[in-house]
Scaffold this motif. Structure first.
Motif, PDB file in Angstrom:
ATOM      1  N   TYR A 363       0.824  -1.213   0.000  1.00 20.07           N
ATOM      2  CA  TYR A 363       0.000   0.000   0.000  1.00 20.07           C
ATOM      3  C   TYR A 363       0.858   1.264   0.000  1.00 20.07           C
ATOM      4  O   TYR A 363       0.323   2.381   0.093  1.00 20.07           O
ATOM      5  CB  TYR A 363      -0.906   0.010   1.238  1.00 20.07           C
ATOM      6  N   GLY A 364       2.170   1.087  -0.084  1.00 18.71           N
ATOM      7  CA  GLY A 364       3.061   2.243  -0.033  1.00 18.71           C
ATOM      8  C   GLY A 364       3.140   2.866   1.349  1.00 18.71           C
ATOM      9  O   GLY A 364       3.433   4.058   1.489  1.00 18.71           O
ATOM     10  N   LYS A 365       2.883   2.085   2.388  1.00 23.36           N
ATOM     11  CA  LYS A 365       2.885   2.576   3.766  1.00 23.36           C
ATOM     12  C   LYS A 365       4.067   1.983   4.536  1.00 23.36           C
ATOM     13  O   LYS A 365       4.860   1.210   4.002  1.00 23.36           O
ATOM     14  CB  LYS A 365       1.571   2.234   4.466  1.00 23.36           C
ATOM     15  N   HIS A 366       4.157   2.350   5.805  1.00 25.65           N
ATOM     16  CA  HIS A 366       5.311   1.959   6.613  1.00 25.65           C
ATOM     17  C   HIS A 366       4.880   1.347   7.933  1.00 25.65           C
ATOM     18  O   HIS A 366       3.739   1.525   8.378  1.00 25.65           O
ATOM     19  CB  HIS A 366       6.200   3.177   6.898  1.00 25.65           C
ATOM     20  N   VAL A 367       5.834   0.660   8.585  1.00 23.17           N
ATOM     21  CA  VAL A 367       5.591   0.146   9.927  1.00 23.17           C
ATOM     22  C   VAL A 367       6.685   0.622  10.863  1.00 23.17           C
ATOM     23  O   VAL A 367       7.820   0.879  10.446  1.00 23.17           O
ATOM     24  CB  VAL A 367       5.519  -1.406   9.953  1.00 23.17           C
ATOM     25  N   TRP A 368       6.302   0.755  12.135  1.00 23.06           N
ATOM     26  CA  TRP A 368       7.265   1.047  13.194  1.00 23.06           C
ATOM     27  C   TRP A 368       7.389  -0.197  14.058  1.00 23.06           C
ATOM     28  O   TRP A 368       6.373  -0.797  14.438  1.00 23.06           O
ATOM     29  CB  TRP A 368       6.799   2.207  14.065  1.00 23.06           C
ATOM     30  N   ALA A 369       8.615  -0.583  14.385  1.00 24.76           N
ATOM     31  CA  ALA A 369       8.851  -1.701  15.297  1.00 24.76           C
ATOM     32  C   ALA A 369       8.828  -1.159  16.722  1.00 24.76           C
ATOM     33  O   ALA A 369       9.668  -0.339  17.093  1.00 24.76           O
ATOM     34  CB  ALA A 369      10.191  -2.361  15.000  1.00 24.76           C
ATOM     35  N   ASP A 370       7.844  -1.588  17.509  1.00 26.07           N
ATOM     36  CA  ASP A 370       7.627  -1.033  18.840  1.00 26.07           C
ATOM     37  C   ASP A 370       7.886  -2.093  19.907  1.00 26.07           C
ATOM     38  O   ASP A 370       7.065  -2.987  20.129  1.00 26.07           O
ATOM     39  CB  ASP A 370       6.182  -0.511  18.947  1.00 26.07           C
ATOM     40  N   ALA A 380      19.021  -3.158  14.324  1.00 26.90           N
ATOM     41  CA  ALA A 380      19.447  -3.586  12.991  1.00 26.90           C
ATOM     42  C   ALA A 380      18.497  -4.641  12.429  1.00 26.90           C
ATOM     43  O   ALA A 380      18.130  -4.597  11.245  1.00 26.90           O
ATOM     44  CB  ALA A 380      20.876  -4.132  13.049  1.00 26.90           C
ATOM     45  N   MET A 381      18.063  -5.578  13.263  1.00 22.96           N
ATOM     46  CA  MET A 381      17.171  -6.631  12.787  1.00 22.96           C
ATOM     47  C   MET A 381      15.804  -6.081  12.406  1.00 22.96           C
ATOM     48  O   MET A 381      15.204  -6.510  11.415  1.00 22.96           O
ATOM     49  CB  MET A 381      17.034  -7.709  13.864  1.00 22.96           C
ATOM     50  N   ALA A 382      15.298  -5.117  13.176  1.00 22.59           N
ATOM     51  CA  ALA A 382      14.005  -4.514  12.840  1.00 22.59           C
ATOM     52  C   ALA A 382      14.078  -3.783  11.500  1.00 22.59           C
ATOM     53  O   ALA A 382      13.164  -3.867  10.678  1.00 22.59           O
ATOM     54  CB  ALA A 382      13.574  -3.564  13.951  1.00 22.59           C
ATOM     55  N   LEU A 383      15.186  -3.057  11.280  1.00 19.89           N
ATOM     56  CA  LEU A 383      15.360  -2.351  10.005  1.00 19.89           C
ATOM     57  C   LEU A 383      15.530  -3.340   8.859  1.00 19.89           C
ATOM     58  O   LEU A 383      15.010  -3.129   7.757  1.00 19.89           O
ATOM     59  CB  LEU A 383      16.571  -1.420  10.089  1.00 19.89           C
ATOM     60  N   ALA A 384      16.240  -4.419   9.119  1.00 19.30           N
ATOM     61  CA  ALA A 384      16.417  -5.448   8.095  1.00 19.30           C
ATOM     62  C   ALA A 384      15.084  -6.107   7.745  1.00 19.30           C
ATOM     63  O   ALA A 384      14.859  -6.507   6.599  1.00 19.30           O
ATOM     64  CB  ALA A 384      17.409  -6.503   8.581  1.00 19.30           C
ATOM     65  N   SER A 388      10.505   1.079   9.195  1.00 22.62           N
ATOM     66  CA  SER A 388      11.056   2.383   8.833  1.00 22.62           C
ATOM     67  C   SER A 388      11.492   3.155  10.063  1.00 22.62           C
ATOM     68  O   SER A 388      12.231   4.129   9.971  1.00 22.62           O
ATOM     69  CB  SER A 388      10.006   3.213   8.067  1.00 22.62           C
ATOM     70  N   ASN A 389      11.033   2.724  11.228  1.00 22.34           N
ATOM     71  CA  ASN A 389      11.404   3.349  12.486  1.00 22.34           C
ATOM     72  C   ASN A 389      11.423   2.300  13.578  1.00 22.34           C
ATOM     73  O   ASN A 389      10.706   1.302  13.486  1.00 22.34           O
ATOM     74  CB  ASN A 389      10.402   4.451  12.873  1.00 22.34           C
ATOM     75  N   VAL A 390      12.213   2.542  14.602  1.00 25.37           N
ATOM     76  CA  VAL A 390      12.278   1.623  15.744  1.00 25.37           C
ATOM     77  C   VAL A 390      12.024   2.427  17.013  1.00 25.37           C
ATOM     78  O   VAL A 390      12.673   3.447  17.248  1.00 25.37           O
ATOM     79  CB  VAL A 390      13.650   0.925  15.824  1.00 25.37           C
TER      80      VAL A 390
END
Length: 514
Positions: A363-370, A380-384, A388-390
């Motif tokens: 959908y051209g959207k992003h997720v944040w790892a919370d 690093a693993m969340a970005l991999a 897009s944000n941690v």
């Protein structure tokens, strides 16, 4: 007079003009000048010694200066500009003024805070007297000054501003206060709160905390204040660099829940100028969340809407279709969270981020790892995995900048108290105005730790220290992956399954295994 005497006379003179004086006059003038300038004798004492009047001594000394027999050089350390210092003092009627030269190398004309700090430390040692209350504001030069202090009379030291760490050798204004108090042997009253806060309400809440309130009580008692005033320019002013947009404001994100008048609260936050609006609840994949997103989207916000938390692709799809721009991923990985132990609900964070990020991309959207970030590897693993944000919580709780009073355990280790926002402690705080029945009912739903000690790492006690460590880890990860950007890092990352034994193998050993 033989040639050797002529040479001696010529050696005594400092120029041809002095040779116009006779030999006896030269010798006498040199002797008088030595007594006056080097030995510190008065004109009257010199007159008595040579059997002349003090007026003649004055004339001889004046002639010696005019005819270059005596040269007076005022030598101060190279970094001090005595002439400008005196002019500055006279211009503004100051008791003391010291101008410090900062020799520029090439085209870089930026000041040298370390050099300035060393001079300031010596000056402060002169100005402070026993029993003074010394106030220290934040500033790179102030911090360098505190680091250079080696003498200070007994005095009380109080911090005048909140914390901001700009990567100096000594860790911010808190450590400057501690250092000055250590040198003086007096009391230290630091302020464990950020310099800049998002709103007056937060500032008022922090001011009411015991340690901060105690420091504020000393403000009216300050007798010597040390402040640093710099240039309001990018790259030079550290406070300026803390601000981000064209209006010089901090970027602020604010959250609302999905109960009560969340729409009204969202409108107030948008009117106040928040940069990101978060719709937050522990279980984000539910009808109430979807309805809340649609209601807030109807306000036509011109900022991103973040919604969560969820852990599956289906939740990503439903929340994006409802109007969310960013999806917050994570149920149960947080250090303060007991959800998985209490309910059995949740999902390993890496797997959740990997699946949710792939769905959001459609959908051209992003997720944040919370949640679940305890080491640089977790970022690093969340970005991999595609985040897009941690988001980091408990790790940053153990820093000077986090809210709460700094405490010490029995061994003298510094720590901050942290607790989960679904814990009994947090629920009690939130429901203090409700009826006894409602408080008791809501207290049954406890999914968080009520108290946890987050110790400050002595080598990394500030937020910037931790960020530096995280960035170093992520950069190294990119190097291993052969990636020049985070997007390329995600693209080149290879996902596999690691056993518990494999994970244990990768942990460092702090002692011999035999």
């Amino acid at each position: 007079m033989n040639s050797s005497e002529e040479i001696a006379v010529a050696g005594m003179s400092a120029g041809r003009s002095a040779l116009r004086m006779g030999p006896a006059e030269l010798v006498q003038a040199a002797a008088m000048a030595r007594r006056f300038y080097l030995e510190g004798k008065s004109k009257i004492q010199i007159a008595e010694e040579f059997g002349v009047s003090r007026f003649k001594v004055a004339r001889v000394l004046e002639t010696a200066l005019e005819r270059d027999l005596v040269r007076i050089e005022i030598r101060v350390p190279a970094e001090l500009d005595a002439e400008r210092s005196d002019a500055l003092r006279a211009r503004y009627g100051l008791r003391h003024a010291v101008v410090v030269e900062s020799p520029a190398e090439g085209e870089d004309e930026s000041p040298d805070p370390e050099n300035l700090g060393e001079v300031a430390a010596d000056l402060l040692g002169e100005l402070v007297t026993e029993g003074d209350v010394l106030g220290l504001a934040w500033g790179r030069s102030t911090i360098h000054m505190a680091a250079a202090l080696d003498r200070l009379p007994p005095c009380t030291v109080v911090q005048l501003t909140g914390v901001y760490d700009a990567g100096t050798a000594e860790r911010g204004s808190v450590e400057a206060v501690r250092r000055a108090a250590q040198v003086s042997g007096g009391e230290a009253h630091p302020i464990y709160a950020p310099m800049l806060l998002p709103d007056p309400a937060t500032a008022a809440a922090l001011r009411s905390q015991t340690g901060i309130a105690r420091a504020f009580e000393y403000f009216d008692k300050v007798t010597v204040a040390c402040v640093s005033i710099g240039s309001w320019e990018p790259g030079i002013s550290t406070v300026h660099d803390m601000l981000s947009d064209a209006e010089g404001k901090l970027r602020i994100a604010a959250a609302v829940g999905i109960n009560g008048d969340f729409v009204g609260k969202a409108k107030q936050l948008l009117d106040a100028g928040v940069d990101t609006l978060v719709i937050d609840t522990a279980h984000g994949h539910q009808e109430s969340m979807i309805a809340a997103i649609k209601a807030v989207r109807a306000l036509d916000p011109q900022v991103p809407i973040v919604a969560g938390n969820i852990v599956a692709a289906e939740g990503v799809k439903d929340l994006i279709e409802a109007g969310a721009d960013i999806i917050k991923v994570g149920v149960g990985p947080g250090a303060m969270c007991t959800t998985r132990m209490m309910t059995g609900v949740g999902r390993p964070q890496f797997s959740a981020v990997l699946e949710c990020a792939a769905e959001a991309k459609k959908y051209g959207k992003h997720v944040w790892a919370d949640g679940g970030v305890r080491h640089p590897r977790d970022v690093a693993m969340a970005l991999a995995a595609g985040a897009s944000n941690v988001m980091i919580g408990s790790w940053f709780a153990g820093t000077y900048e986090s809210p709460g009073d700094l405490q010490q355990d029995a061994n003298g280790r510094l720590y901050k108290e942290s607790f989960g926002m679904a814990s009994a402690r947090a629920v009690k705080n939130r429901t203090s105005d409700e009826s006894a029945y409602d408080r008791a009912r809501k207290a049954l739903f406890e999914e968080g730790i009520s108290t946890s000690r987050m110790f400050l790492d002595p080598t990394r006690p500030g937020v910037e220290d931790l960020i530096d460590s995280i960035i170093a880890g992520v950069r190294s990860s990119c190097t291993y992956a052969g990636a020049g950007s985070l997007a390329e890092f995600e693209e080149k990352s290879v996902v596999g399954i690691q056993s518990a034994a494999g994970y244990a193998e990768g942990k460092p050993l702090h002692a011999s295994w035999s």
